[in-house]
Scaffold this motif. Structure first.
Motif, PDB file in Angstrom:
ATOM      1  N   ALA A 102     -14.830  -1.497 -10.719  1.00 61.64           N
ATOM      2  CA  ALA A 102     -13.590  -1.912  -9.894  1.00 61.64           C
ATOM      3  C   ALA A 102     -14.014  -2.532  -8.721  1.00 61.64           C
ATOM      4  CB  ALA A 102     -12.644  -0.533  -9.632  1.00 61.64           C
ATOM      5  N   ASP A 103     -13.099  -3.392  -8.205  1.00 65.79           N
ATOM      6  CA  ASP A 103     -13.258  -3.870  -6.935  1.00 65.79           C
ATOM      7  C   ASP A 103     -12.670  -2.891  -5.702  1.00 65.79           C
ATOM      8  OD1 ASP A 103     -14.422  -6.169  -7.829  1.00 65.79           O
ATOM      9  OD2 ASP A 103     -12.548  -7.469  -7.840  1.00 65.79           O
ATOM     10  N   CYS A 104     -13.613  -2.222  -5.165  1.00 68.34           N
ATOM     11  CA  CYS A 104     -13.246  -1.169  -4.243  1.00 68.34           C
ATOM     12  C   CYS A 104     -13.436  -1.630  -2.612  1.00 68.34           C
ATOM     13  CB  CYS A 104     -14.060  -0.037  -4.285  1.00 68.34           C
ATOM     14  SG  CYS A 104     -14.006   0.495  -6.136  1.00 68.34           S
ATOM     15  N   LEU A 105     -12.384  -1.972  -2.022  1.00 64.64           N
ATOM     16  CA  LEU A 105     -12.494  -2.567  -0.503  1.00 64.64           C
ATOM     17  C   LEU A 105     -11.768  -1.507   0.203  1.00 64.64           C
ATOM     18  CD1 LEU A 105     -10.865  -5.989  -1.154  1.00 64.64           C
ATOM     19  CD2 LEU A 105     -13.293  -5.347  -1.265  1.00 64.64           C
ATOM     20  N   ARG A 106     -12.641  -1.211   1.600  1.00 62.87           N
ATOM     21  CA  ARG A 106     -12.328  -0.490   2.558  1.00 62.87           C
ATOM     22  C   ARG A 106     -13.037  -1.208   3.945  1.00 62.87           C
ATOM     23  NH1 ARG A 106     -14.860   5.248   1.533  1.00 62.87           N
ATOM     24  NH2 ARG A 106     -13.822   5.737   3.535  1.00 62.87           N
ATOM     25  N   PRO A 107     -12.393  -1.070   5.307  1.00 62.63           N
ATOM     26  CA  PRO A 107     -11.193  -0.399   5.396  1.00 62.63           C
ATOM     27  C   PRO A 107     -10.276  -1.834   5.147  1.00 62.63           C
ATOM     28  CG  PRO A 107     -12.275  -0.989   7.492  1.00 62.63           C
ATOM     29  CD  PRO A 107     -13.437  -1.240   6.283  1.00 62.63           C
ATOM     30  N   VAL A 108      -8.831  -1.291   4.804  1.00 62.70           N
ATOM     31  CA  VAL A 108      -8.074  -2.427   4.319  1.00 62.70           C
ATOM     32  C   VAL A 108      -6.622  -1.985   5.118  1.00 62.70           C
ATOM     33  CG1 VAL A 108      -6.382  -3.315   2.436  1.00 62.70           C
ATOM     34  CG2 VAL A 108      -8.790  -3.021   2.149  1.00 62.70           C
ATOM     35  N   ILE A 109      -6.080  -3.081   5.585  1.00 71.03           N
ATOM     36  CA  ILE A 109      -4.512  -2.798   5.812  1.00 71.03           C
ATOM     37  C   ILE A 109      -3.716  -3.555   5.159  1.00 71.03           C
ATOM     38  CG2 ILE A 109      -2.918  -3.537   7.938  1.00 71.03           C
ATOM     39  CD1 ILE A 109      -5.298  -3.577   9.867  1.00 71.03           C
ATOM     40  N   VAL A 110      -2.817  -2.926   4.392  1.00 61.59           N
ATOM     41  CA  VAL A 110      -1.860  -3.491   3.560  1.00 61.59           C
ATOM     42  C   VAL A 110      -0.695  -4.002   4.332  1.00 61.59           C
ATOM     43  CG1 VAL A 110      -0.239  -2.864   1.682  1.00 61.59           C
ATOM     44  CG2 VAL A 110      -2.453  -1.809   1.770  1.00 61.59           C
ATOM     45  N   GLU A 111      -0.450  -5.343   3.992  1.00 62.55           N
ATOM     46  CA  GLU A 111       0.540  -5.996   4.843  1.00 62.55           C
ATOM     47  C   GLU A 111       1.877  -6.028   4.289  1.00 62.55           C
ATOM     48  OE1 GLU A 111      -0.253  -7.011   7.745  1.00 62.55           O
ATOM     49  OE2 GLU A 111      -2.553  -7.095   7.729  1.00 62.55           O
ATOM     50  N   ASN A 112       1.835  -6.255   2.803  1.00 66.09           N
ATOM     51  CA  ASN A 112       2.930  -6.250   2.138  1.00 66.09           C
ATOM     52  C   ASN A 112       2.915  -6.089   0.789  1.00 66.09           C
ATOM     53  OD1 ASN A 112       6.013  -7.256   1.948  1.00 66.09           O
ATOM     54  ND2 ASN A 112       5.070  -8.715   0.405  1.00 66.09           N
ATOM     55  N   VAL A 113       3.877  -5.355   0.097  1.00 65.69           N
ATOM     56  CA  VAL A 113       3.738  -4.874  -1.296  1.00 65.69           C
ATOM     57  C   VAL A 113       5.067  -5.565  -1.724  1.00 65.69           C
ATOM     58  CG1 VAL A 113       4.072  -2.839  -2.785  1.00 65.69           C
ATOM     59  CG2 VAL A 113       2.667  -2.730  -0.979  1.00 65.69           C
ATOM     60  N   THR A 114       4.891  -6.524  -2.864  1.00 64.04           N
ATOM     61  CA  THR A 114       5.917  -7.216  -3.495  1.00 64.04           C
ATOM     62  C   THR A 114       6.102  -6.503  -5.149  1.00 64.04           C
ATOM     63  OG1 THR A 114       5.658  -9.189  -2.630  1.00 64.04           O
ATOM     64  CG2 THR A 114       6.914  -9.099  -4.707  1.00 64.04           C
ATOM     65  N   LEU A 115       7.054  -5.939  -5.775  1.00 68.40           N
ATOM     66  CA  LEU A 115       7.232  -5.435  -6.827  1.00 68.40           C
ATOM     67  C   LEU A 115       8.118  -6.270  -7.782  1.00 68.40           C
ATOM     68  CD1 LEU A 115       7.491  -1.564  -5.775  1.00 68.40           C
ATOM     69  CD2 LEU A 115       5.393  -3.018  -6.572  1.00 68.40           C
ATOM     70  N   GLY A 116       8.531  -5.690  -8.963  1.00 68.72           N
ATOM     71  CA  GLY A 116       9.299  -6.573  -9.855  1.00 68.72           C
ATOM     72  C   GLY A 116       8.513  -6.957 -10.930  1.00 68.72           C
ATOM     73  N   ALA A 117       9.152  -8.187 -11.513  1.00 69.92           N
ATOM     74  CA  ALA A 117       8.271  -8.803 -12.534  1.00 69.92           C
ATOM     75  C   ALA A 117       6.888  -9.368 -12.285  1.00 69.92           C
ATOM     76  CB  ALA A 117       9.228  -9.663 -12.951  1.00 69.92           C
ATOM     77  N   ALA A 118       6.757  -9.873 -10.916  1.00 64.27           N
ATOM     78  CA  ALA A 118       5.593 -10.452 -10.627  1.00 64.27           C
ATOM     79  C   ALA A 118       5.010  -9.315  -9.368  1.00 64.27           C
ATOM     80  CB  ALA A 118       5.507 -11.754 -10.402  1.00 64.27           C
ATOM     81  N   PRO A 119       4.375  -8.545  -9.399  1.00 61.35           N
ATOM     82  CA  PRO A 119       3.768  -7.658  -8.560  1.00 61.35           C
ATOM     83  C   PRO A 119       2.814  -7.983  -7.878  1.00 61.35           C
ATOM     84  CG  PRO A 119       4.263  -6.351 -10.567  1.00 61.35           C
ATOM     85  CD  PRO A 119       4.157  -7.716 -10.835  1.00 61.35           C
ATOM     86  N   SER A 120       2.505  -7.995  -6.403  1.00 60.52           N
ATOM     87  CA  SER A 120       1.450  -8.395  -5.518  1.00 60.52           C
ATOM     88  C   SER A 120       1.161  -7.589  -4.478  1.00 60.52           C
ATOM     89  CB  SER A 120       1.480  -9.875  -5.322  1.00 60.52           C
ATOM     90  OG  SER A 120       2.533  -9.969  -4.289  1.00 60.52           O
ATOM     91  N   VAL A 121      -0.010  -7.406  -3.782  1.00 57.04           N
ATOM     92  CA  VAL A 121      -0.067  -6.626  -2.651  1.00 57.04           C
ATOM     93  C   VAL A 121      -0.892  -7.780  -1.837  1.00 57.04           C
ATOM     94  CG1 VAL A 121      -1.520  -4.809  -1.353  1.00 57.04           C
ATOM     95  CG2 VAL A 121      -0.301  -4.690  -3.918  1.00 57.04           C
ATOM     96  N   THR A 122      -0.434  -8.065  -0.405  1.00 51.63           N
ATOM     97  CA  THR A 122      -1.012  -8.645   0.536  1.00 51.63           C
ATOM     98  C   THR A 122      -1.897  -7.818   1.412  1.00 51.63           C
ATOM     99  OG1 THR A 122       0.695 -10.345   0.199  1.00 51.63           O
ATOM    100  CG2 THR A 122      -0.744 -10.269   2.200  1.00 51.63           C
ATOM    101  N   TYR A 123      -2.959  -7.954   1.792  1.00 48.21           N
ATOM    102  CA  TYR A 123      -3.648  -7.054   2.723  1.00 48.21           C
ATOM    103  C   TYR A 123      -4.837  -7.821   3.470  1.00 48.21           C
ATOM    104  CZ  TYR A 123      -7.273  -7.924  -1.218  1.00 48.21           C
ATOM    105  OH  TYR A 123      -8.364  -8.413  -1.644  1.00 48.21           O
ATOM    106  N   THR A 124      -5.259  -7.095   4.377  1.00 44.47           N
ATOM    107  CA  THR A 124      -6.325  -7.769   5.330  1.00 44.47           C
ATOM    108  C   THR A 124      -7.501  -6.837   5.314  1.00 44.47           C
ATOM    109  OG1 THR A 124      -4.645  -8.663   7.002  1.00 44.47           O
ATOM    110  CG2 THR A 124      -6.750  -8.288   7.822  1.00 44.47           C
TER     111      THR A 124
END
Length: 412
Positions: A124-146
């Motif tokens: 798995a790609d495991c990242l830390r520390p991460v700030i989650v900026e935005n979560v988009t759900l629905g038919a095309a999910p995505s997570v924007t993070y720093t």
């Protein structure tokens, strides 16, 4: 950057799911906000049914190699009982799950790190520390993070919310969280240098205006918890709070607690109120919730890890069985979890009423309960739900009629 799963939250649930699904060949991104896992005074005891779930996930041997410690018997103390009589008949804890000697303890920060490392080792790609900026759900999910100063958007077939009680994924999905009123205050502390502690015995008891639980961690360390009334919010505040907390364990009904009071605090003292929370349906288009993100049980039952490991097992089974490109059906998970949490909520309410209410009426309730339970062991069947799993207790104990019998009340 496209994944099969983006898991938000690299604690026990998120890291366990990442490890299991990466081992199954899925592309997994695990995002954890903290740089280092800290002692949050919770999540160090796995009930026998939770140990079974960890074994089904293929994680039990990993936990044992990381220092997992089994507790094999239990003693209940109370101010209405003679200590010697309590200690003469400990409850064997190997009776609740096949091939499980009893609950499994492992320090929470180390537990988290062990699973995070396992997810990384599994690919798995495991990242830390991460700030989650935005979560988009629905038919095309995505997570924007720093991460490391760079902002990235990762797409996925599914986003998993495993980031605890203040879940951003749950909020993005608009999934309502239901909570009942707080039942009592609970404080916890890790204690070391406890002389003569039995490393295989857990205890619980109530005397005066304080209820306690102890769970040996091995190596002379014991995790202790204490419950007290809601109106005593500041009881253990201040620089000497940890010492006053340990002094509260000095009880005539539990003489062995004197060794705990002489021990050395080995971590922070945190207080929080105990209550239940739940979701009606822990999934939405493009996401699923596990662990506390999906709702939690009153910590009086100590079942946070057991609940989480079952969540991980059920969700991972569904994902593995879902054909590539198909939408996973989480309805069986939602239905099982709803009934599981309903039953555990009921068991926790009984446990809190017996062990974490104080005053003359509560004292008499406990005395009567212990006396009647000695003649009718069926009164203690809520303990089977806690230790063996809620599905293994008879359905009739989760009724108001049974509650009335346990607490010595007249049925409505």
């Amino acid at each position: 950057m496209t994944y099969d799963l983006v898991i938000v939250g690299g604690g026990i649930g998120g890291s366990a799911l990442a490890a299991v699904m990466a081992r199954a060949g899925r592309r997994v991104l695990l995002l954890e906000k903290s740089a280092h896992y800290e002692d949050r005074v919770r999540g160090e005891w796995i009930a026998p049914w939770g140990v079974t779930e960890a074994r089904r996930l293929g994680l039990y041997d990993l936990l044992m190699s990381a220092g997992g410690h089994h507790i094999t018997d239990h003693v209940t103390y109370d101010e209405s009982l003679e200590p010697a009589a309590c200690e003469a008949a400990p409850l064997p804890l190997g009776i609740f799950a096949a091939d499980v000697p009893g609950p499994l303890c492992l320090g929470h920060p180390h537990h988290c790190q062990t699973l995070f490392d396992a997810a990384l080792a599994a690919g798995a790609d495991c990242l830390r520390p991460v700030i989650v900026e935005n979560v988009t759900l629905g038919a095309a999910p995505s997570v924007t993070y720093t991460h490391n100063g760079a902002q990235v958007t990762a797409s996925a077939r599914l986003v998993v919310g495993a980031e605890g009680r203040q879940s951003e994924v749950r909020a993005a999905a608009g999934i309502p969280l239901h909570q009942d009123k707080p039942h009592h205050w609970f404080a916890g502390l890790l204690v070391e240098n406890v002389p003569g502690v039995d490393p295989k015995r857990q205890t619980i008891g109530t005397e005066g205006n304080f209820g306690f639980l102890t769970f040996p961690q091995g190596g002379g360390k014991v995790r202790v918890y204490g419950g007290y009334a809601l109106e005593e919010k500041g009881r253990f505040h201040g620089e000497d709070g940890a010492r006053r907390f340990l002094d509260a364990f000095r009880m005539a009904c539990a003489p062995q607690n004197a060794a705990l009071a002489e021990g050395t605090p080995a971590g922070p003292l945190f207080s929080y109120f105990n209550n239940d929370s739940w979701t009606d349906e822990p999934f939405a288009e493009g996401c699923v919730l596990i662990g506390d993100a999906a709702g939690w049980n009153d910590p009086i039952n100590g079942l946070g890890l057991s609940i989480t490991y079952r969540d991980v097992r059920m969700v991972s089974d569904i994902l593995k069985e879902t054909a590539p490109g198909a939408v996973p059906n989480f309805s069986p998970y939602a239905e099982e979890r709803a009934e599981r949490m309903r039953r555990l909520r009921f068991a926790g309410q009984i446990q809190a009423a017996l062990d974490m209410e104080f005053g003359e009426a509560a004292r008499e309730r406990r005395r009567s309960y212990h006396e009647r339970k000695a003649a009718d062991p069926m009164l203690g069947l809520h303990g089977v739900a806690i230790m063996a799993g809620p599905e293994n207790a008879p359905a009739e104990i989760f009724t108001e009629a049974h509650r009335a019998r346990v607490l010595g009340l007249e049925p409505a």
